[in-house]
Every structure is written in structure tokens, then in C-alpha cells.
Enzyme design. Structure first.
Site, PDB file in Angstrom:
ATOM      1  N   THR A 130       0.846  -1.198   0.000  1.00  0.00           N
ATOM      2  CA  THR A 130       0.000   0.000   0.000  1.00  0.00           C
ATOM      3  C   THR A 130       0.880   1.247   0.000  1.00  0.00           C
ATOM      4  OG1 THR A 130      -1.933   1.016   1.056  1.00  0.00           O
ATOM      5  CG2 THR A 130      -0.305   0.062   2.532  1.00  0.00           C
ATOM      6  N   ASN A 131       0.303   2.392   0.292  1.00  0.00           N
ATOM      7  CA  ASN A 131       1.075   3.638   0.284  1.00  0.00           C
ATOM      8  C   ASN A 131       0.594   4.529   1.423  1.00  0.00           C
ATOM      9  OD1 ASN A 131      -1.167   5.431  -0.753  1.00  0.00           O
ATOM     10  ND2 ASN A 131      -1.083   3.875  -2.361  1.00  0.00           N
ATOM     11  N   HIS A 132       1.174   5.724   1.535  1.00  0.00           N
ATOM     12  CA  HIS A 132       0.906   6.583   2.698  1.00  0.00           C
ATOM     13  C   HIS A 132      -0.325   7.472   2.566  1.00  0.00           C
ATOM     14  CE1 HIS A 132       4.404   5.454   4.905  1.00  0.00           C
ATOM     15  NE2 HIS A 132       5.241   5.831   3.954  1.00  0.00           N
ATOM     16  N   SER A 133      -1.130   7.293   1.534  1.00  0.00           N
ATOM     17  CA  SER A 133      -2.292   8.179   1.376  1.00  0.00           C
ATOM     18  C   SER A 133      -3.216   8.085   2.596  1.00  0.00           C
ATOM     19  CB  SER A 133      -3.066   7.774   0.120  1.00  0.00           C
ATOM     20  OG  SER A 133      -4.293   8.463   0.090  1.00  0.00           O
ATOM     21  N   ALA A 157      -4.858   7.236  -4.227  1.00  0.00           N
ATOM     22  CA  ALA A 157      -3.514   6.831  -4.616  1.00  0.00           C
ATOM     23  C   ALA A 157      -3.623   5.357  -4.997  1.00  0.00           C
ATOM     24  CB  ALA A 157      -2.548   7.032  -3.468  1.00  0.00           C
TER      25      ALA A 157
END
Ligand code: CTP
Length: 401
Positions: free
Chosen positions: A211-214, A278
């Protein structure tokens, strides 16, 4: 920083319920949101909470008695009604609801309601049996037919000890209902705006994801801003941990593929798609069925490209993308406008501390399809949402609804 309640005149009617104490918190949140709050209490409400509690928060006179000659209300008893941008009754008892349905005006609150042409929001709070009673249901239906917003009640534990329907909505939810009611005739009324939010999660195995930091905050703020201008706001969101915004249609998804399916479904007939999510560009080519056990020193995960949701979502609607960049902001974002034939792109520099992941503010650059560049100042994400929606509104063809 301006929000939906800044400088709005809210008449807050409080009736006698054990939930009256929650109205103190609501008054406080309204004041913090920039509203001018005039509180009217029924006699019953004063038995649960003192007028002083509200006066201390609103710094304004609290009306409790129609016949108090020292009160501003006695001299001009319709003054508050005329000044109101909205009348909110929270909590509203079964008795108050019945009086409103009939049109009685036997106390300062019901007198104000009858004298006001402002939108009315009623937040019921009562025991489950009282709420379920046909008389209450008929009265609420009558109010609905008249255009009154009925907010709640919520299910849960009631003062009687029973579990059931009848709890006053939480103040934070009531704020959403109030903002939406104030904006229901706004410039996006009759429009459907689909917004995506959050960082997608791509499973590696049953316990791990890429995943990502959104944080999802920008997309949520956009959906709320659309709601507050009268739009039907649909929020297709990856997991964020944020509470569902009231009166926004939330479509939860996890992966890029699920988001692609949901967006495809929701944009049918919509007026705009704003992709604030994102979305993972790559996902594990195949997720393991069982948890991957530690074995060798290295583990290689093969990745496969995901569908570009925005690029493939084409149709008779306004298409807005986001570009989170760490270098060459305008050049990279301009390239995305061209590649994805967008109507507008919202570019932000993720290395800027005020605009980073999870912050409540954002400093963005808008680039339209003519490649005109507009740099916005540092704003709250809600305000950025409003500026994006100004552009969307200008891009929309005249409404046929
Ligand atoms: N986007 C999308 N589907 C994807 C990837 C991105 O719909 N699979 C959308 C994002 O929601 C955003 C826009 O496309 O609105 C740009 O996303 P971004 O990741 O910045 O750009 P990419 O096109 O993926 O380019 P790159 O990652 O190379 O910067």
C-alpha cells in the site's frame, strides 16, 4: 480558514431529553466551526442543562421564556427566526416533533420554527418504543414531506437501558447533516460527483498488503464539499480509518481492481469523476492463498501492472486527476493531463511539509486541459475541495435536471 458553517446563523433548539447534554457539545462544535449560534431552550431542556452552559459557549443570550420582558426575544419574537440560516432542533423529543407536525407555537422554540423560512433540521432522541410508535412515525413523515431534514436517530444503548433506535446522532455527525442541509440548494444540486480516496491495498498473502501513505483526507474533504453544494456525493474509498462522512454514499473497496470496478459502475450517469485515490500502479501478480513462511534470505514478489482507472474511465463526465509528485511538479502533472486527456489535474508536491500525507492542509497547483496553470495558496483540504469543485462546476454542461 473558511468552512461550510463560517458566519452562518444557526438557531439551536434544545428540548428536554437526557440527550440535552450532547447539545452543549454540538453548540461548542458549531461555534468552533465559525457559526453564530442562538440557543432556544424549552422548559424541559432547562431541567437537564442550564442556560448558562450554552451562554458560556455561544457568548450570546439564551432564550428560555417567551414572556421574559428583559429578553430580546420578547420585543421581537421573530427576530431569531428571520436571522436564521438554519434552525436545528437537537435533541427533539417526541412531544416537540408532534407539536411541529401540527404547527403549534406555544413556546419560544416552536414559535421561532413557525416564523422562520430557514431550513429546519430535526434530530430526534427518545426511547425506542416512543420512536416506533405510529404517531411519531406519522409526524416525522409529515415533517419530511414538508422538506424538513430528519437526522437520525441512531441505534444503540438508550437511557432506559434498552438497546434500540432512539439515540441522538453524535454532534460530529450532526455537523455534517447541518452543512449538507445548508447547502442542499447549492450550485451542484442535482449533480452526481464521484470521488475516489485512500491508498489501495494489494494483497501479497492473507495477512500482508502493498500500500502507500495516502490518508484519504483529500478525497473525503472533496466528497463533503460536493455534498455541501447540493451534489449527490459518491465516495469510492480504499481503507483509510476515517469515519464515513454523513450523507455521502460510501463505497468501500480494497484493491485497485475493486476500485476500478466500483468507479466504472458509479460513473455511469455521473457528472464528474475526481480521482483523489492513490491507486497502486503494480500489484502482486498472484496473492498467496496461505501466509508466506520465512525461508530463504530473499523473497521475490512478481508484480503485475494494474489498470489505470482514470485513463480508462471515459465518458460524458468531467474527469479530474491528482498528481502527487516529488520533483518537476508542473512538468510531470502537465504530462498526465495530456496522456490521460483530463479536464483538470490537481498537482501537489509531497515533499512540502504543509501538503504531505496525512496533513489537513494542502498547497496545490491546478492545470486544466488548455494547460493553464493556477497556483493556489496553502488551504485546508476542504477549501481545496471547494476550489476544485468551482472548476468542475464551470466545466459542467448546463444541467438538464
Ligand atoms: N490513477 C488511476 N489508476 C491507476 C493509477 C493512477 O486512476 N492505476 C489516477 C490517480 O488516482 C490520479 C492520477 O491517476 O488521479 C495520477 O496518478 P499518479 O500515480 O500520480 O500517476 P500515474 O499516472 O500512475 O503516473 P506515475 O505513477 O508514473 O507518476
Amino acid at each position: 480558514m473558511a468552512g461550510p458553517l463560517t458566519d452562518r446563523h444557526v438557531v439551536l433548539g434544545v428540548t428536554g431529553s437526557i440527550a440535552s447534554f450532547k447539545a452543549v457539545d454540538l453548540a461548542s462544535k458549531l461555534v468552533q466551526a465559525g457559526a453564530l449560534v442562538d440557543v432556544i431552550m424549552t422548559y424541559g431542556a432547562t431541567q437537564f442543562v442550564t442556560p448558562l452552559a450554552f451562554r458560556s459557549i455561544t457568548h450570546r443570550e439564551v432564550v428560555t421564556d417567551t414572556y421574559d420582558v428583559s429578553s430580546e426575544f420578547a420585543n421581537e419574537h421573530v427576530a431569531l427566526a428571520r436571522r436564521a440560516d438554519i434552525v436545528v432542533i437537537a435533541p427533539a423529543t417526541v412531544n416537540c416533533i408532534a407539536k411541529l407536525a401540527v404547527g403549534l407555537a406555544d413556546d419560544p422554540l416552536t414559535t421561532t420554527v413557525i416564523a422562520s423560512s430557514a431550513p429546519l433540521l430535526v434530530a430526534p432522541a427518545m426511547d425506542a418504543d416512543m420512536y416506533a410508535h405510529p404517531a411519531t412515525q406519522e409526524n416525522l413523515e409529515k415533517l419530511r414531506q414538508r422538506g424538513v431534514t430528519i437526522a437520525g436517530p441512531a441505534p444503540g444503548r438508550l437511557a432506559s437501558g434498552l438497546i434500540g433506535m432512539g439515540r441522538l446522532l453524535e454532534p460530529v455527525d450532526l455537523l455534517g447533516h447541518i452543512s449538507a442541509t445548508l447547502g442542499r440548494t447549492g450550485d451542484l444540486a442535482g449533480r452526481t460527483i464521484v470521488v475516489s480516496a485512500g491508498g489501495t491495498q494489494e494483497p501479497i498473502d492473507p495477512v500482508r498488503v502493498i500500500t502507500n501513505h495516502s490518508s484519504g483526507k483529500m478525497g473525503y474533504a472533496l466528497a463533503e464539499a460536493a455534498r455541501d453544494r447540493g451534489a449527490r456525493a459518491v465516495l469510492v474509498t480504499a481503507p483509510t480509518g476515517l469515519p464515513d462522512p454523513p450523507l455521502v454514499e460510501v463505497v468501500p473497496v480494497q484493491t485497485a481492481e475493486q476500485m476500478a470496478d466500483a468507479v466504472k459502475r458509479e460513473v455511469a450517469g455521473a457528472d464528474a469523476l475526481i480521482m483523489a485515490a492513490a491507486v497502486a500502479d503494480y500489484r502482486p501478480a498472484s496473492a498467496a492463498d496461505q501466509k508466506i513462511k520465512k525461508s530463504d534470505d530473499e523473497l521475490t514478489i512478481e508484480l503485475a501492472k494494474t489498470t489505470d482507472i482514470l485513463d480508462t474511465a471515459r465518458g460524458d463526465f468531467v474527469r479530474v486527476g491528482f498528481a502527487a509528485e516529488s520533483e518537476n511538479l508542473v512538468a510531470n502533472a502537465t504530462d498526465k493531463v495530456r496522456r490521460k486527456s483530463l479536464d483538470l489535474i490537481v498537482a501537489n508536491d509531497i515533499t512540502d511539509a504543509d501538503s504531505g500525507f496525512g496533513s489537513d492542509t494542502n498547497r496545490v497547483v491546478l492545470i486544466d486541459r488548455e494547460l493553464q496553470v493556477e497556483e493556489l495558496p496553502l488551504l485546508t483540504k476542504y477549501e481545496v475541495g471547494q476550489r476544485i469543485l468551482d472548476r468542475v462546476r464551470d466545466l459542467l454542461s448546463p444541467s438538464t435536471t
